[in-house]
Design a protein around this motif. Structure first.
Motif, short mmCIF file in Angstrom:
data_model
loop_
_atom_site.label_atom_id
_atom_site.label_comp_id
_atom_site.label_asym_id
_atom_site.label_seq_id
_atom_site.Cartn_x
_atom_site.Cartn_y
_atom_site.Cartn_z
N PHE A 148 24.08 4.22 16.10
CA PHE A 148 23.69 4.23 17.51
C PHE A 148 24.71 3.47 18.35
O PHE A 148 25.13 3.94 19.42
N ASP A 149 25.11 2.29 17.90
CA ASP A 149 26.07 1.47 18.65
C ASP A 149 27.42 2.16 18.77
O ASP A 149 28.06 2.14 19.84
N GLU A 150 27.89 2.77 17.67
CA GLU A 150 29.18 3.45 17.70
C GLU A 150 29.15 4.64 18.65
O GLU A 150 30.10 4.88 19.40
N ARG A 151 28.06 5.38 18.61
CA ARG A 151 27.94 6.53 19.50
C ARG A 151 27.79 6.09 20.96
O ARG A 151 28.26 6.79 21.87
N SER A 152 27.17 4.95 21.20
CA SER A 152 27.06 4.43 22.57
C SER A 152 28.42 4.08 23.13
O SER A 152 28.72 4.35 24.30
N ARG A 153 29.27 3.48 22.29
CA ARG A 153 30.63 3.15 22.74
C ARG A 153 31.42 4.42 23.04
O ARG A 153 32.16 4.49 24.03
N ALA A 154 31.27 5.44 22.19
CA ALA A 154 31.96 6.71 22.43
C ALA A 154 31.46 7.37 23.70
O ALA A 154 32.24 7.93 24.47
N LEU A 155 30.16 7.29 23.94
CA LEU A 155 29.58 7.90 25.14
C LEU A 155 30.11 7.24 26.40
O LEU A 155 30.38 7.92 27.40
N THR A 156 30.30 5.94 26.36
CA THR A 156 30.86 5.23 27.51
C THR A 156 32.23 5.78 27.89
O THR A 156 32.54 5.97 29.07
N TYR A 157 33.04 6.09 26.88
CA TYR A 157 34.37 6.67 27.13
C TYR A 157 34.25 8.09 27.68
O TYR A 157 34.91 8.45 28.66
N VAL A 158 33.41 8.91 27.04
CA VAL A 158 33.27 10.31 27.45
C VAL A 158 32.75 10.40 28.88
O VAL A 158 33.11 11.31 29.63
N VAL A 217 27.96 15.90 27.26
CA VAL A 217 27.41 14.56 27.47
C VAL A 217 25.89 14.60 27.47
O VAL A 217 25.22 13.74 26.87
N THR A 218 25.32 15.61 28.11
CA THR A 218 23.86 15.74 28.16
C THR A 218 23.29 15.95 26.76
O THR A 218 22.29 15.32 26.39
N ARG A 219 23.92 16.83 25.98
CA ARG A 219 23.44 17.06 24.61
C ARG A 219 23.57 15.79 23.78
O ARG A 219 22.69 15.45 22.99
N TYR A 220 24.67 15.08 23.95
CA TYR A 220 24.92 13.85 23.21
C TYR A 220 23.86 12.81 23.54
O TYR A 220 23.34 12.11 22.65
N ALA A 221 23.52 12.70 24.81
CA ALA A 221 22.52 11.72 25.24
C ALA A 221 21.16 12.04 24.66
O ALA A 221 20.41 11.14 24.28
#
Length: 203
Positions: free
Chosen positions: A171-181, A121-125
Protein backbone atom coordinates in the motif's frame (compact mmCIF):
# COMPACT_ATOMS: atom_id res chain seq x y z
CA UNK A 1 -1.21 -5.63 24.19
CA UNK A 2 1.88 -4.17 22.56
CA UNK A 3 1.07 -5.84 19.24
CA UNK A 4 -2.58 -4.84 19.56
CA UNK A 5 -1.59 -1.19 19.95
CA UNK A 6 0.87 -1.36 17.06
CA UNK A 7 -1.61 -2.82 14.60
CA UNK A 8 -4.37 -0.55 15.81
CA UNK A 9 -2.14 2.45 15.10
CA UNK A 10 -1.31 0.98 11.70
CA UNK A 11 -4.98 0.82 10.76
CA UNK A 12 -5.54 4.41 11.88
CA UNK A 13 -2.52 5.58 9.87
CA UNK A 14 -3.82 4.30 6.56
CA UNK A 15 -5.61 7.49 5.67
CA UNK A 16 -2.40 9.47 5.97
CA UNK A 17 -0.53 7.15 3.60
CA UNK A 18 -2.46 8.15 0.47
CA UNK A 19 -2.54 11.53 -1.32
CA UNK A 20 -5.22 13.79 0.11
CA UNK A 21 -8.26 13.93 -2.19
CA UNK A 22 -9.08 17.28 -3.73
CA UNK A 23 -11.56 16.11 -6.31
CA UNK A 24 -14.92 17.62 -7.19
CA UNK A 25 -17.79 16.12 -5.21
CA UNK A 26 -19.06 14.24 -8.28
CA UNK A 27 -15.83 12.21 -8.64
CA UNK A 28 -15.06 10.53 -5.31
CA UNK A 29 -12.58 8.15 -6.97
CA UNK A 30 -10.14 10.93 -7.90
CA UNK A 31 -7.26 10.68 -5.38
CA UNK A 32 -4.90 13.47 -6.44
CA UNK A 33 -4.26 16.81 -4.78
CA UNK A 34 -4.22 18.25 -8.30
CA UNK A 35 -7.74 19.04 -9.46
CA UNK A 36 -9.18 16.77 -12.14
CA UNK A 37 -9.99 18.72 -15.29
CA UNK A 38 -11.16 17.94 -18.80
CA UNK A 39 -9.07 17.93 -21.99
CA UNK A 40 -6.59 20.75 -22.56
CA UNK A 41 -8.39 23.54 -24.35
CA UNK A 42 -6.75 24.74 -27.54
CA UNK A 43 -7.87 28.29 -26.74
CA UNK A 44 -6.01 28.13 -23.41
CA UNK A 45 -2.62 27.55 -25.04
CA UNK A 46 -2.90 28.59 -28.69
CA UNK A 47 -3.29 32.06 -30.21
CA UNK A 48 -2.17 31.16 -33.71
CA UNK A 49 -4.12 30.38 -36.91
CA UNK A 50 -7.34 28.40 -36.83
CA UNK A 51 -6.48 24.71 -36.63
CA UNK A 52 -9.38 23.63 -38.83
CA UNK A 53 -8.30 25.93 -41.66
CA UNK A 54 -4.81 24.38 -41.71
CA UNK A 55 -6.21 21.01 -42.75
CA UNK A 56 -6.05 17.57 -41.16
CA UNK A 57 -2.74 17.05 -39.42
CA UNK A 58 -2.65 13.32 -40.07
CA UNK A 59 -2.89 13.94 -43.82
CA UNK A 60 0.54 15.62 -43.67
CA UNK A 61 2.99 12.81 -42.87
CA UNK A 62 5.89 15.11 -41.98
CA UNK A 63 3.74 17.34 -39.77
CA UNK A 64 2.35 14.19 -38.13
CA UNK A 65 5.88 12.89 -37.49
CA UNK A 66 6.85 16.20 -35.86
CA UNK A 67 3.66 16.18 -33.78
CA UNK A 68 4.46 12.72 -32.44
CA UNK A 69 8.01 13.73 -31.51
CA UNK A 70 6.86 16.90 -29.78
CA UNK A 71 4.04 15.17 -27.92
CA UNK A 72 6.23 12.30 -26.72
CA UNK A 73 7.51 12.67 -23.17
CA UNK A 74 10.68 10.93 -24.34
CA UNK A 75 11.56 14.11 -26.26
CA UNK A 76 13.18 16.64 -23.89
CA UNK A 77 11.71 20.14 -23.97
CA UNK A 78 15.09 21.64 -24.85
CA UNK A 79 15.26 19.54 -28.03
CA UNK A 80 12.00 20.89 -29.42
CA UNK A 81 13.47 24.08 -30.90
CA UNK A 82 15.80 22.20 -33.23
CA UNK A 83 13.03 19.86 -34.36
CA UNK A 84 10.65 22.73 -35.11
CA UNK A 85 13.34 24.82 -36.85
CA UNK A 86 14.33 21.90 -39.08
CA UNK A 87 10.71 21.29 -40.03
CA UNK A 88 10.04 24.99 -40.67
CA UNK A 89 13.11 25.31 -42.89
CA UNK A 90 11.85 22.49 -45.11
CA UNK A 91 8.21 23.65 -45.14
CA UNK A 92 8.89 26.63 -47.39
CA UNK A 93 6.01 28.98 -48.24
CA UNK A 94 3.53 26.63 -46.59
CA UNK A 95 5.35 26.92 -43.27
CA UNK A 96 2.54 28.55 -41.24
CA UNK A 97 -0.12 26.02 -42.24
CA UNK A 98 2.15 23.04 -41.76
CA UNK A 99 3.40 24.20 -38.36
CA UNK A 100 -0.23 24.75 -37.36
CA UNK A 101 -0.97 21.16 -38.41
CA UNK A 102 1.94 19.96 -36.32
CA UNK A 103 0.55 21.74 -33.28
CA UNK A 104 -2.94 20.35 -33.96
CA UNK A 105 -1.46 16.87 -34.00
CA UNK A 106 0.56 17.43 -30.85
CA UNK A 107 -2.39 18.71 -28.83
CA UNK A 108 -4.57 15.81 -30.01
CA UNK A 109 -1.91 13.27 -29.03
CA UNK A 110 -1.25 14.92 -25.66
CA UNK A 111 -4.96 15.02 -24.84
CA UNK A 112 -5.28 11.34 -25.77
CA UNK A 113 -2.37 10.41 -23.49
CA UNK A 114 -3.65 12.66 -20.72
CA UNK A 115 -7.08 11.02 -20.83
CA UNK A 116 -5.42 7.59 -20.63
CA UNK A 117 -3.38 8.68 -17.61
CA UNK A 118 -6.42 10.12 -15.81
CA UNK A 119 -8.41 6.93 -16.41
CA UNK A 120 -5.47 4.90 -15.12
CA UNK A 121 -5.18 7.03 -11.98
CA UNK A 122 -8.86 6.45 -11.21
CA UNK A 123 -8.52 2.68 -11.63
CA UNK A 124 -5.37 2.70 -9.51
CA UNK A 125 -7.10 4.62 -6.74
CA UNK A 126 -9.99 2.15 -6.67
CA UNK A 127 -7.47 -0.65 -6.20
CA UNK A 128 -5.86 1.28 -3.35
CA UNK A 129 -9.22 1.76 -1.68
CA UNK A 130 -9.89 -1.98 -1.83
CA UNK A 131 -6.45 -2.72 -0.41
CA UNK A 132 -7.02 -0.21 2.40
CA UNK A 133 -10.28 -1.95 3.29
CA UNK A 134 -8.47 -5.29 3.35
CA UNK A 135 -5.76 -3.91 5.64
CA UNK A 136 -8.33 -2.48 8.04
CA UNK A 137 -10.13 -5.83 8.17
CA UNK A 138 -6.84 -7.65 8.79
CA UNK A 139 -5.91 -5.23 11.56
CA UNK A 140 -9.31 -5.72 13.22
CA UNK A 141 -8.92 -9.51 13.17
CA UNK A 142 -5.45 -9.26 14.69
CA UNK A 143 -6.75 -6.92 17.38
CA UNK A 144 -9.50 -9.40 18.27
CA UNK A 145 -6.99 -12.25 18.38
CA UNK A 146 -4.64 -10.25 20.63
CA UNK A 147 -7.47 -9.68 23.11
CA UNK A 148 -8.41 -13.37 23.21
CA UNK A 149 -5.17 -15.33 23.01
CA UNK A 150 -6.73 -18.39 24.60
CA UNK A 151 -8.68 -19.20 21.44
CA UNK A 152 -6.05 -17.94 19.00
CA UNK A 153 -3.38 -20.07 17.40
CA UNK A 154 0.05 -18.46 17.88
CA UNK A 155 1.09 -19.54 14.39
CA UNK A 156 -2.11 -18.21 12.83
CA UNK A 157 -1.61 -14.91 14.63
CA UNK A 158 1.99 -14.67 13.42
CA UNK A 159 0.91 -15.42 9.84
CA UNK A 160 -1.80 -12.78 10.03
CA UNK A 161 0.71 -10.20 11.31
CA UNK A 162 3.12 -11.03 8.49
CA UNK A 163 0.34 -10.72 5.93
CA UNK A 164 -0.69 -7.35 7.31
CA UNK A 165 2.86 -6.03 7.20
CA UNK A 166 3.20 -7.15 3.57
CA UNK A 167 -0.08 -5.56 2.50
CA UNK A 168 0.86 -2.32 4.28
CA UNK A 169 4.22 -2.29 2.48
CA UNK A 170 2.50 -2.72 -0.89
CA UNK A 171 0.00 0.00 0.00
CA UNK A 172 2.77 2.46 0.93
CA UNK A 173 4.77 1.74 -2.23
CA UNK A 174 1.72 2.19 -4.41
CA UNK A 175 0.84 5.43 -2.60
CA UNK A 176 4.27 6.84 -3.41
CA UNK A 177 3.88 5.81 -7.06
CA UNK A 178 0.42 7.38 -7.19
CA UNK A 179 1.80 10.68 -5.93
CA UNK A 180 4.17 10.75 -8.92
CA UNK A 181 1.53 9.70 -11.45
CA UNK A 182 -0.81 12.42 -10.19
CA UNK A 183 1.66 15.00 -11.50
CA UNK A 184 1.56 13.64 -15.06
CA UNK A 185 -1.60 15.43 -16.29
CA UNK A 186 -0.14 18.76 -15.15
CA UNK A 187 3.18 18.00 -16.84
CA UNK A 188 1.33 17.22 -20.06
CA UNK A 189 -0.49 20.55 -19.82
CA UNK A 190 2.84 22.34 -19.46
CA UNK A 191 4.20 20.42 -22.43
CA UNK A 192 1.27 21.48 -24.59
CA UNK A 193 1.83 25.11 -23.58
CA UNK A 194 5.55 24.91 -24.46
CA UNK A 195 4.84 23.36 -27.86
CA UNK A 196 2.29 26.06 -28.65
CA UNK A 197 4.64 28.82 -27.53
CA UNK A 198 7.59 27.55 -29.55
CA UNK A 199 5.58 26.99 -32.74
CA UNK A 200 3.88 30.40 -32.51
CA UNK A 201 7.27 32.06 -32.24
CA UNK A 202 8.07 30.71 -35.71
CA UNK A 203 4.85 31.60 -37.53
Amino acid sequence: MRLFAAFGALALALGAAAPAPAAPADDPDWPCAQRKTGPISVAAVWAGPDLAEAGRWDDDSEAAALARKLASRRTPIDEMDALIDDFAAKAGADKAARLTRAFAGAIDLINTERDRVISGVTRYARGQNKLAEKIRAEADKISDAEEDKEVSSPQALEDAQSGLKWDKRIFDERSRALTYVCETPVLLERRAFEIARKIQQRL
